[in-house]
Design an enzyme around this catalytic site. Structure first.
Site, mmCIF file in Angstrom:
data_model
loop_
_atom_site.group_PDB
_atom_site.id
_atom_site.type_symbol
_atom_site.label_atom_id
_atom_site.label_comp_id
_atom_site.label_asym_id
_atom_site.label_seq_id
_atom_site.Cartn_x
_atom_site.Cartn_y
_atom_site.Cartn_z
ATOM 1 N N MET A 178 0.828 -1.216 0.000
ATOM 2 C CA MET A 178 0.000 0.000 0.000
ATOM 3 C C MET A 178 0.862 1.265 0.000
ATOM 4 O O MET A 178 0.850 2.029 0.958
ATOM 5 C CB MET A 178 -0.938 -0.031 1.228
ATOM 6 C CG MET A 178 -1.892 -1.206 1.229
ATOM 7 S SD MET A 178 -2.700 -1.468 2.831
ATOM 8 C CE MET A 178 -1.372 -2.271 3.773
ATOM 9 N N GLN A 190 -10.896 2.869 0.877
ATOM 10 C CA GLN A 190 -10.592 4.227 1.329
ATOM 11 C C GLN A 190 -11.550 5.230 0.694
ATOM 12 O O GLN A 190 -12.182 6.037 1.384
ATOM 13 C CB GLN A 190 -9.156 4.595 0.949
ATOM 14 C CG GLN A 190 -8.068 3.827 1.675
ATOM 15 C CD GLN A 190 -6.679 4.165 1.134
ATOM 16 O OE1 GLN A 190 -6.548 4.735 0.037
ATOM 17 N NE2 GLN A 190 -5.655 3.805 1.885
ATOM 18 N N THR A 228 2.390 1.594 5.731
ATOM 19 C CA THR A 228 1.634 2.683 5.120
ATOM 20 C C THR A 228 1.220 3.632 6.223
ATOM 21 O O THR A 228 0.894 3.192 7.326
ATOM 22 C CB THR A 228 0.377 2.167 4.392
ATOM 23 O OG1 THR A 228 -0.562 3.240 4.214
ATOM 24 C CG2 THR A 228 -0.310 1.068 5.180
ATOM 25 N N ASN A 229 1.240 4.925 5.955
ATOM 26 C CA ASN A 229 0.752 5.892 6.941
ATOM 27 C C ASN A 229 -0.771 5.933 6.978
ATOM 28 O O ASN A 229 -1.382 5.877 8.040
ATOM 29 C CB ASN A 229 1.287 7.290 6.619
ATOM 30 C CG ASN A 229 2.736 7.496 6.993
ATOM 31 O OD1 ASN A 229 3.059 7.815 8.127
ATOM 32 N ND2 ASN A 229 3.628 7.310 6.026
ATOM 33 N N THR A 230 -1.394 6.026 5.801
ATOM 34 C CA THR A 230 -2.834 6.240 5.730
ATOM 35 C C THR A 230 -3.620 5.160 6.460
ATOM 36 O O THR A 230 -4.563 5.453 7.197
ATOM 37 C CB THR A 230 -3.296 6.317 4.267
ATOM 38 O OG1 THR A 230 -2.690 7.462 3.649
ATOM 39 C CG2 THR A 230 -4.807 6.437 4.165
ATOM 40 N N CYS A 284 3.576 10.164 3.901
ATOM 41 C CA CYS A 284 3.097 9.086 3.044
ATOM 42 C C CYS A 284 4.350 8.321 2.655
ATOM 43 O O CYS A 284 5.387 8.935 2.369
ATOM 44 C CB CYS A 284 2.375 9.632 1.825
ATOM 45 S SG CYS A 284 1.932 8.372 0.611
ATOM 46 N N THR A 285 4.281 7.004 2.662
ATOM 47 C CA THR A 285 5.504 6.218 2.494
ATOM 48 C C THR A 285 6.128 6.344 1.111
ATOM 49 O O THR A 285 7.242 5.875 0.901
ATOM 50 C CB THR A 285 5.238 4.735 2.822
ATOM 51 O OG1 THR A 285 4.084 4.284 2.106
ATOM 52 C CG2 THR A 285 5.020 4.553 4.321
ATOM 53 N N GLU A 286 5.432 7.024 0.184
ATOM 54 C CA GLU A 286 6.016 7.262 -1.146
ATOM 55 C C GLU A 286 6.630 8.649 -1.306
ATOM 56 O O GLU A 286 7.321 8.902 -2.301
ATOM 57 C CB GLU A 286 4.952 7.075 -2.254
ATOM 58 C CG GLU A 286 4.503 5.660 -2.489
ATOM 59 C CD GLU A 286 3.453 5.217 -1.488
ATOM 60 O OE1 GLU A 286 3.272 4.001 -1.313
ATOM 61 O OE2 GLU A 286 2.815 6.095 -0.859
#
Length: 239
Positions: free
Chosen positions: A10, A52, A83-85, A197-199
């Site tokens: 994710m 989501q 994942t943060n979200t 956000c991990t990206e």
């Protein structure tokens, strides 16, 4: 070494960064051919993204909690939600398993606190920036005053994350846009920046942001590796 159970995918782009960071850090600490003990369950992100967007957070929590249970049964000693979200459903996951759940916001807060910063800017998905599960935890548990971008910037950040970064697309135009939006947060008083956000680390880093940068992917992975090696480190110190 304890086994790190990762709920990933994710997106798969940032999960690959987690995997590399964990193994690089294990080699740095232990040397030679060492790598991290990892159990990875990578989900189909399209399924989670639909949950989501449709507000089916309870269903998403049950789905990810079920994966955490399977990782525990497979031998994981801790759970890492990459994942943060989806930390919006962290409490559901943590309550489902009997092994530690390493919360990404807590790991990030500890890293920020160590530098003396107190007013972080946050660049993340709109869910993470606009809902209280993340900024509220940083405020209520760690006493940080978190700044988020304005409405137009939040929409553009979210679009770039989902339409580009989660699909492995990195453009100089998007990098420039993120740099501009980060600079606006600094101008508004942010004394550091959370890549929440991990990206986001695909576009921003210490080289193109004027305040200290906290990459949640790297921080979270480092915290997990430290926990996995905790007994080894204590033993080495005693020797």
């Amino acid at each position: 070494m304890k086994t790190i159970g990762i709920i990933g995918g994710m997106s798969c782009e940032s999960t690959a960064l987690y995997y590399k960071r964990l193994n690089d850090r294990a080699r740095d600490v232990l040397g030679g051919l060492h790598s991290a003990d990892i159990l990875l369950w990578s989900v189909d992100f399209d399924i989670v993204a639909r949950m989501q967007n449709e507000g089916r957070w309870d269903e998403a929590g049950e789905y990810l909690a079920g994966i955490a249970e399977r990782l525990e049964r497979a031998g994981a000693d801790m759970i890492l939600l990459a994942t943060n979200t989806m930390h919006k459903v962290a409490d559901v996951i943590a309550a489902t398993v009997d092994i530690p759940f390493l919360h990404i916001a807590d790991a990030t807060a500890h890293a920020i606190r160590a530098t003396g910063c107190a007013r972080p800017g946050l660049i993340a998905t709109r869910f993470t920036m606009e809902q209280d599960f993340y900024t509220g935890r940083l405020r209520d548990y760690h006493s940080f005053d978190v700044l988020v971008p304005g409405e137009e910037d939040r929409a553009e950040i979210h679009r770039i994350i989902y339409d580009q970064l989660c699909q492995g697309i990195v453009t100089e135009g998007s990098r420039s846009a993120f740099e501009t939006m980060a600079a606006r947060l600094v101008a508004e008083g942010a004394d550091c920046l959370i890549l929440g956000c991990t990206e986001v680390g695909l576009l921003l880093n210490a080289g193109n942001v004027s305040v200290p940068v906290f990459d949640t992917t790297e921080i979270h992975a480092d915290a997990a590796l430290a926990a996995a090696l905790d007994d080894n480190l204590r033993r080495s110190a005693a020797e």
